[in-house]
Design an enzyme around this catalytic site. Structure first.
Site, PDB file in Angstrom:
ATOM      1  N   HIS A  31      30.632 -27.450   7.807  1.00 10.11           N
ATOM      2  CA  HIS A  31      29.932 -27.287   6.451  1.00 10.11           C
ATOM      3  C   HIS A  31      29.077 -29.159   6.306  1.00 10.11           C
ATOM      4  O   HIS A  31      28.716 -29.183   4.833  1.00 10.11           O
ATOM      5  CB  HIS A  31      31.876 -27.793   5.773  1.00 10.11           C
ATOM      6  CG  HIS A  31      31.890 -25.958   5.730  1.00 10.11           C
ATOM      7  ND1 HIS A  31      33.246 -26.220   6.807  1.00 10.11           N
ATOM      8  CD2 HIS A  31      31.718 -25.476   5.561  1.00 10.11           C
ATOM      9  CE1 HIS A  31      33.757 -24.791   6.033  1.00 10.11           C
ATOM     10  NE2 HIS A  31      32.609 -24.509   5.956  1.00 10.11           N
ATOM     11  N   GLY A 143      24.377 -22.360   5.851  1.00  9.33           N
ATOM     12  CA  GLY A 143      24.080 -22.049   6.833  1.00  9.33           C
ATOM     13  C   GLY A 143      24.153 -20.803   8.020  1.00  9.33           C
ATOM     14  O   GLY A 143      23.945 -20.159   7.400  1.00  9.33           O
ATOM     15  N   SER A 182      33.219 -23.095  13.474  1.00 12.72           N
ATOM     16  CA  SER A 182      33.347 -22.056  12.053  1.00 12.72           C
ATOM     17  C   SER A 182      34.989 -21.913  11.777  1.00 12.72           C
ATOM     18  O   SER A 182      35.985 -22.734  12.500  1.00 12.72           O
ATOM     19  CB  SER A 182      33.661 -20.665  13.048  1.00 12.72           C
ATOM     20  OG  SER A 182      33.996 -19.707  12.067  1.00 12.72           O
TER      21      SER A 182
END
Ligand code: PAF
Length: 278
Positions: A31, A143, A182
């Protein structure tokens, strides 16, 4: 960073958002790299945190989704984000209209991950459509790990004629193992994490074999063979056209994979090119 829990307050502030990074929280380096991409392209950056229950096709997956709001806020402050939108379900639903399901691009939403996660991409289209109405950004940062999601949101933008540019950002991987970052990785044990790195290794092998002109069917067989020996249950491994995500046998391709390690669903992809293009 200004934090908005209320959509009314957010909208009344007329923020003129340049880049928007939608998230479901539990923020990690992946992120943060999206935020860095946003910073390279723009000044006014808004991140949203909203765990969209509707896009979870498995109740356990939703129940176990890690919520880490305090840590997330700390990371966003440090990353220099301007605004955090952290709304609740009712507030979102009262301040936006839903995605009209008659526009659902089923050829895309029922393909690949959508084949195994019925309703997932329709729910993604719905929440991103709602967030677009509220945030009204110039760019959305997405992403490349969620490669199919990029195409789904591209369709959303076309359907509603949004003047929003998609900026994509490369997958961030764990050093050494190559495991794609993730939020779900935090649900893996140390042992499982080691095992999960086989996914990226398999993708790398597929790229090497493709560059060596091994036919796609043979590469697929090889990859499925590898996973037969491992405790990773593959949902799909396939090659698609890099630019359209449709079936393809030549041009620049992307290899995509999804599978389960225990209860944790993992996805990844790698761009593969023919030898002449390398
Ligand atoms: O990629 C995600 O985290 C989610 O699918 C998104 C785009 C925030 C929508 O809930």
């Amino acid at each position: 960073m200004k934090i908005f829990n209320s959509i009314n307050e957010f909208c009344n502030s007329q923020l003129d958002i340049e880049s928007f990074v939608p998230t479901m929280g539990n923020l990690h380096e992946g992120h943060l790299s999206l935020i860095n991409t946003a910073k390279k392209n723009s000044k006014n950056i808004c991140v949203s945190i909203y765990v969209n229950k509707n896009q979870f096709t498995n109740k356990k997956d939703f129940d176990s989704y890690p919520i880490t709001l305090d840590e997330d806020i700390y990371k966003l402050e440090k990353a220099g984000v301007n605004y955090l939108l952290n709304p609740c379900k009712d507030d979102i639903e009262n301040n936006s209209s839903p995605f009209d399901a008659k526009f659902e691009p089923k050829y895309l939403t029922n393909d690949l991950c959508g084949k195994y996660r019925k309703g997932h991409f329709l729910a993604v289209m719905d929440i991103v459509h709602r967030l677009f109405q509220i945030v009204n950004p110039k760019n959305i940062i997405l992403g490349e790990k969620d490669y199919q999601q990029i195409f789904v949101i591209k369709e959303l933008i076309e359907i509603y004629n949004y003047n929003i540019k998609i900026i994509t950002s490369p997958t961030i991987r764990e050093k050494g193992s190559g495991l794609a970052l993730s939020s779900r990785n935090s649900l893996l044990t140390a042992e499982q994490k080691k095992m999960a790195s086989e996914i990226y290794k398999a993708l790398q092998l597929s790229a090497i074999l493709y560059a060596d002109n091994v036919p796609l069917d043979q590469i697929k067989d090889k990859i499925y063979e590898i996973f037969e020996q491992l405790p990773i249950e593959i949902e799909y491994f396939t090659f698609r056209d890099l630019k359209t995500l449709q079936q393809a046998n030549d041009n620049d391709l992307i290899a995509l994979i999804a599978g389960y390690l225990g209860n944790v669903r993992l996805i990844d992809n790698i761009i593969v090119k023919s030898k002449t293009n390398l």
